[in-house]
Write an enzyme that holds these catalytic residues in place. Structure first.
Site, PDB file in Angstrom:
ATOM      1  N   GLU A  98      -3.756   1.690  -7.523  1.00 51.66           N
ATOM      2  CA  GLU A  98      -4.215   2.816  -6.713  1.00 51.66           C
ATOM      3  C   GLU A  98      -3.332   4.038  -6.963  1.00 51.66           C
ATOM      4  O   GLU A  98      -2.255   4.152  -6.341  1.00 51.66           O
ATOM      5  CB  GLU A  98      -4.132   2.463  -5.230  1.00 51.66           C
ATOM      6  CG  GLU A  98      -4.989   1.288  -4.816  1.00 51.66           C
ATOM      7  CD  GLU A  98      -5.351   1.365  -3.340  1.00 51.66           C
ATOM      8  OE1 GLU A  98      -6.536   1.455  -3.039  1.00 51.66           O
ATOM      9  OE2 GLU A  98      -4.442   1.365  -2.490  1.00 51.66           O
ATOM     10  N   HIS A 158       0.845  -1.193   0.000  1.00 51.82           N
ATOM     11  CA  HIS A 158       0.000   0.000   0.000  1.00 51.82           C
ATOM     12  C   HIS A 158       0.887   1.252   0.000  1.00 51.82           C
ATOM     13  O   HIS A 158       1.903   1.297   0.699  1.00 51.82           O
ATOM     14  CB  HIS A 158      -0.938   0.011   1.213  1.00 51.82           C
ATOM     15  CG  HIS A 158      -2.020   1.032   1.049  1.00 51.82           C
ATOM     16  ND1 HIS A 158      -1.787   2.372   1.237  1.00 51.82           N
ATOM     17  CD2 HIS A 158      -3.311   0.924   0.656  1.00 51.82           C
ATOM     18  CE1 HIS A 158      -2.900   3.042   0.976  1.00 51.82           C
ATOM     19  NE2 HIS A 158      -3.838   2.182   0.625  1.00 51.82           N
TER      20      HIS A 158
HETATM   21  P1  PGA Z   1      -9.695   5.781  -0.287  1.00 51.64           P
HETATM   22  O1  PGA Z   1      -8.472   4.793   0.001  1.00 51.64           O
HETATM   23  O2  PGA Z   1     -10.829   4.953  -0.825  1.00 51.64           O
HETATM   24  O3  PGA Z   1     -10.008   6.417   1.025  1.00 51.64           O
HETATM   25  O4  PGA Z   1      -9.210   6.769  -1.325  1.00 51.64           O
HETATM   26  C1  PGA Z   1      -8.202   3.704  -0.832  1.00 51.64           C
HETATM   27  C2  PGA Z   1      -6.995   2.975  -0.341  1.00 51.64           C
HETATM   28  O5  PGA Z   1      -6.054   3.629   0.154  1.00 51.64           O
HETATM   29  O6  PGA Z   1      -6.927   1.725  -0.406  1.00 51.64           O
END
Ligand code: PGA
Length: 253
Positions: free
Chosen positions: A170, A101
């Site tokens: 992401e 992450h």
């Molecule tokens: P968010 O986070 O939906 O709050 O943007 C997603 C993530 O970090 O997995």
């Protein structure tokens, strides 16, 4: 697989106390009764370490799965104060783990640390949700695809079973910001990544690719048209059962 099961994964980050199981209970209630489901989608929640054992027992026989958010880069036991190994997670019944992450990468989790974490998680037979993503500067300099290719190539290996590795794309600039890529842009990136992974690791099937970053019940509409997407990693909106259920409802509306 593009037309296979979709994943809706809630990443709680540093959120949740024992009574927060109520959120998961409500989502599980909806998910188990949803007649439209029929294996169409899968729901996974990733609470913090403190709740994993209790929640893993509680949902053992339920449709929902519980995931860890991270693990240490060495396995078994050792002199590593404050850390938890993937072996220890496996022993409390956890089968999913989020690795890579961007919030952990920002704290110093390098590709080489991740290479170890993933390899140990594979050894312990985990399903891995492996996060990749470019930052704002990479995007501005049109480096997105290069950054993503590098993050994948430095960590994943041909010998891994990619049916147990889910890639979560992401973009860092999108996490928690309310900003998302345009559907066209996202579709192109997802198709590129699937193609890249399939060829690089010589897969005879399509890898699973999720999107994460500011996913909520309203924004989900614009992603419906991207058939190549295998689901979503949801941060903020997974802290409310209503928001999370509405994401699923709106996706299938
Ligand atoms: P968010 O986070 O939906 O709050 O943007 C997603 C993530 O970090 O997995």
């Amino acid at each position: 697989m593009a037309n296979g099961t979709k994943y809706f994964i809630g990443n709680w980050k540093m959120f949740g106390i024992p009574s927060s199981y109520k959120i998961i209970d409500r989502v599980n209630g909806y998910f188990s009764k949803d007649k439209k489901n029929n294996g169409k989608y899968k729901v996974i929640f990733a609470p913090p370490f403190t709740l994993l054992q209790v929640f893993s027992n509680k949902y053992k026989k339920k449709k929902i799965d519980i995931s860890a958010q991270n693990c240490f880069y060495k396995d078994n036991f050792g002199a590593h104060t404050g850390n938890v190994s993937s072996f220890m997670l496996k022993k409390i019944g956890i089968n999913y783990i989020i690795l890579g992450h961007s919030e952990n990468r920002a704290l110093g989790e390098t590709d080489s640390i991740l290479e170890n974490k993933v390899s140990i998680a594979v050894k312990n037979n985990f399903n891995i949700i492996f996060c990749i993503g470019e930052n704002k500067k990479d995007k501005k300099n049109k480096k997105t695809l290069n950054v993503l290719k590098k993050q994948i190539s430095k960590v994943l290996k041909k010998k891994y079973n990619f049916k147990k590795i889910i890639i979560a794309y992401e973009p860092i600039w999108s996490i928690g910001s309310g900003k998302v890529p345009s559907p066209n842009e996202l579709k192109k990136t997802i198709i590129f990544l699937k193609d890249f992974i399939r060829r690089k690791f010589r897969l005879s099937y399509q890898p699973k690719l999720l999107y994460g970053g500011s996913v909520d019940k309203n924004i989900i509409d614009i992603f419906k048209s991207i058939k190549e997407l295998d689901g979503f990693l949801v941060g903020g909106a997974s802290k409310s059962s209503k928001n999370f259920i509405d994401i699923i409802k709106n996706f299938y509306k």
